[in-house]
Enzyme design. Structure first.
Site, PDB file in Angstrom:
ATOM      1  N   ASP A 222     -14.995  22.301  18.294  1.00 56.97           N
ATOM      2  CA  ASP A 222     -14.078  23.282  17.685  1.00 56.97           C
ATOM      3  C   ASP A 222     -14.204  24.638  18.382  1.00 56.97           C
ATOM      4  OD1 ASP A 222     -16.664  23.373  16.644  1.00 56.97           O
ATOM      5  OD2 ASP A 222     -16.054  23.873  14.603  1.00 56.97           O
ATOM      6  N   ASP A 246      -9.795  13.782  24.866  1.00 58.73           N
ATOM      7  CA  ASP A 246      -8.350  13.542  24.774  1.00 58.73           C
ATOM      8  C   ASP A 246      -7.663  14.803  24.267  1.00 58.73           C
ATOM      9  OD1 ASP A 246      -5.833  12.220  24.537  1.00 58.73           O
ATOM     10  OD2 ASP A 246      -6.230  11.995  22.385  1.00 58.73           O
ATOM     11  N   ASP A 250      -5.332  17.862  26.545  1.00 60.81           N
ATOM     12  CA  ASP A 250      -3.960  18.318  26.265  1.00 60.81           C
ATOM     13  C   ASP A 250      -3.927  19.844  26.204  1.00 60.81           C
ATOM     14  OD1 ASP A 250      -2.766  15.823  26.146  1.00 60.81           O
ATOM     15  OD2 ASP A 250      -1.719  16.235  24.264  1.00 60.81           O
TER      16      ASP A 250
HETATM   17  C1  IPM Z   1      -4.005  10.249  27.032  1.00 59.29           C
HETATM   18  C2  IPM Z   1      -3.041   9.834  25.987  1.00 59.29           C
HETATM   19  C3  IPM Z   1      -3.424   8.510  25.380  1.00 59.29           C
HETATM   20  C4  IPM Z   1      -4.786   8.622  24.769  1.00 59.29           C
HETATM   21  C5  IPM Z   1      -2.374   8.057  24.389  1.00 59.29           C
HETATM   22  C6  IPM Z   1      -1.081   7.722  25.070  1.00 59.29           C
HETATM   23  C7  IPM Z   1      -2.831   6.958  23.512  1.00 59.29           C
HETATM   24  O1  IPM Z   1      -2.937  10.818  25.019  1.00 59.29           O
HETATM   25  O2  IPM Z   1      -4.124   9.556  28.044  1.00 59.29           O
HETATM   26  O3  IPM Z   1      -4.644  11.279  26.870  1.00 59.29           O
HETATM   27  O4  IPM Z   1      -4.979   9.092  23.658  1.00 59.29           O
HETATM   28  O5  IPM Z   1      -5.746   8.217  25.414  1.00 59.29           O
HETATM   29 MG    MG Z   2      -4.070  12.498  25.382  1.00 58.17          MG
END
Ligand code: IPM
Ligand code: MG
Length: 359
Positions: A222, A246, A250
């Site tokens: 966090d 993950d 992003d």
């Molecule tokens: C990623 C994507 C995947 C994940 C999805 C599409 C399931 O978000 O490659 O980061 O969570 O691994």
């Molecule tokens: Mg992802």
């Protein structure tokens, strides 16, 4: 001359558009380079195949892939197919059996791209996120009982093994050691997740002793989102669990200017199995078929693919070409606020490859 066999799996949505652009660029590059050849086979695996036949890939799909030197993957996921099915039916169905345990996500602000963070420019944000890619929260262990009843129970068990954590930690330390700053941030949530995450902390400490020249620090996930946003310069190499990384990746892609640019390598570092390279953005059905998908994430993934094959100088030239393209606002697709198309960016990249090889 060396010939590499590459499996191309475009998958769903814009995956089809960006992989075909990626193949075109790689072929153009091999032609100019003249030091190696690339042979592509195309696989129509994905949600269309699932809707027609009930499976995303053939039962012997993983066996079919074993003979390739690398895999170029697009995206999987369709609006009319539950996304847990598509993920487990294709992407994880490849990553897990092929033991692609090191997911590597470089993030930096490329020339011509603006970070949404005020005052943050290229050089202020240059990270590599290492994501554990075969266990943790994505182990697939758990189940549901009393389905539909008020007392229904669902469990989703995270698995952390000493072997799995140790190997990803060593991989991350080695990667950090290869970068100029030799700085690794270990991300966990060991205050709340007191078993698996405490094991991570212990293994991180033990592996750190093998790499005395690497500086490490420790962040809770966090607090890590705050540090990434407010002090991006303080970070370099980052290692985290499957789910934590993950989410962080992003955020990283957004902070570096666009998720359309970010690449991924799913590596089997021992090379027992082929590794898989893919853009991070997903199938993006809202723009699928419109010819405006940003192919840069796939080009960057293709550069990682070349690097993995041992073609470091070709990879470096492809990166130069990519940076020349992103530096030109006329080559920005709508995700970057521009009007360029997948086609025009691909053509610009091929022209830039010729420039990169001309000096
Ligand atoms: C990623 C994507 C995947 C994940 C999805 C599409 C399931 O978000 O490659 O980061 O969570 O691994
Ligand atoms: Mg992802």
């Amino acid at each position: 001359m060396k010939t590499y066999a590459i499996a191309a799996i475009p998958g769903d949505g814009i995956g089809k558009e960006v992989v075909s652009a990626g193949v075109e660029v790689l072929q153009a590059l091999a032609e100019v380079d003249q030091g190696f050849k690339l042979e592509f086979d195309h696989f129509d695996w994905g949600s269309d195949r699932y809707k027609a036949s009930g499976s995303f890939m053939p039962a012997d799909g993983v066996d079919q892939l074993k003979r390739y030197d690398a895999i170029l993957f697009g995206a999987v996921g369709a609006p009319d197919v539950p996304d847990n099915l598509s993920l487990w039916g294709l992407r994880l169905a490849i990553c897990q059996p092929m033991d692609q345990y090191a997911n590597v996500r470089p993030t930096r602000i490329l020339p011509g791209i603006r970070s949404p963070l005020a005052g943050v420019k290229a050089g202020d944000l240059d990270w590599v996120i290492v994501r554990e890619n075969t266990e943790g929260e994505y182990s697939g262990q758990g189940g549901r009982t009393h389905r539909g009843l008020p007392e229904e129970v669902a469990t989703e068990t995270s698995i952390f093994t000493r072997a799995g954590v140790t190997r990803i930690m060593r991989f991350a330390f080695r990667l950090a050691q290869s970068r100029p700053r030799k700085l690794l941030t270990v991300v966990t949530k060991s205050n709340a997740q007191r078993n698996g995450m405490v094991l991570w902390d212990e293994i991180a400490r033990a592996v750190a002793a093998e790499f005395p020249d690497v500086t490490t620090d420790k962040m809770l996930v966090d607090a890590m989102t705050v540090r990434m946003t407010l002090n991006p310069k303080s970070l370099d190499t980052i290692v985290a669990t499957n789910l934590h990384a993950d989410i962080l990746s992003d955020l990283a892609a957004a902070l570096a200017g666009s998720i359309g640019i970010a690449p991924t390598a799913n590596l089997n570092p021992e090379r027992t199995f082929p590794s898989m390279f893919e853009p991070i953005h997903g199938s993006a059905f809202d723009i699928a078929g419109m010819g405006i998908a940003n192919p840069v994430g796939t080009f960057w993934s293709a550069a990682m693919l070349l690097e993995h094959l041992g073609e470091g100088s070709a990879a470096a030239r492809l990166m130069q070409a990519i940076e020349r393209v992103t530096a030109d606002p006329a080559c920005h697709t709508p995700d970057l606020g521009g009007k360029a198309t997948t086609r025009s960016v691909t053509e610009a990249a091929i022209a830039a490859i010729r420039v990169a090889y001309s000096h």
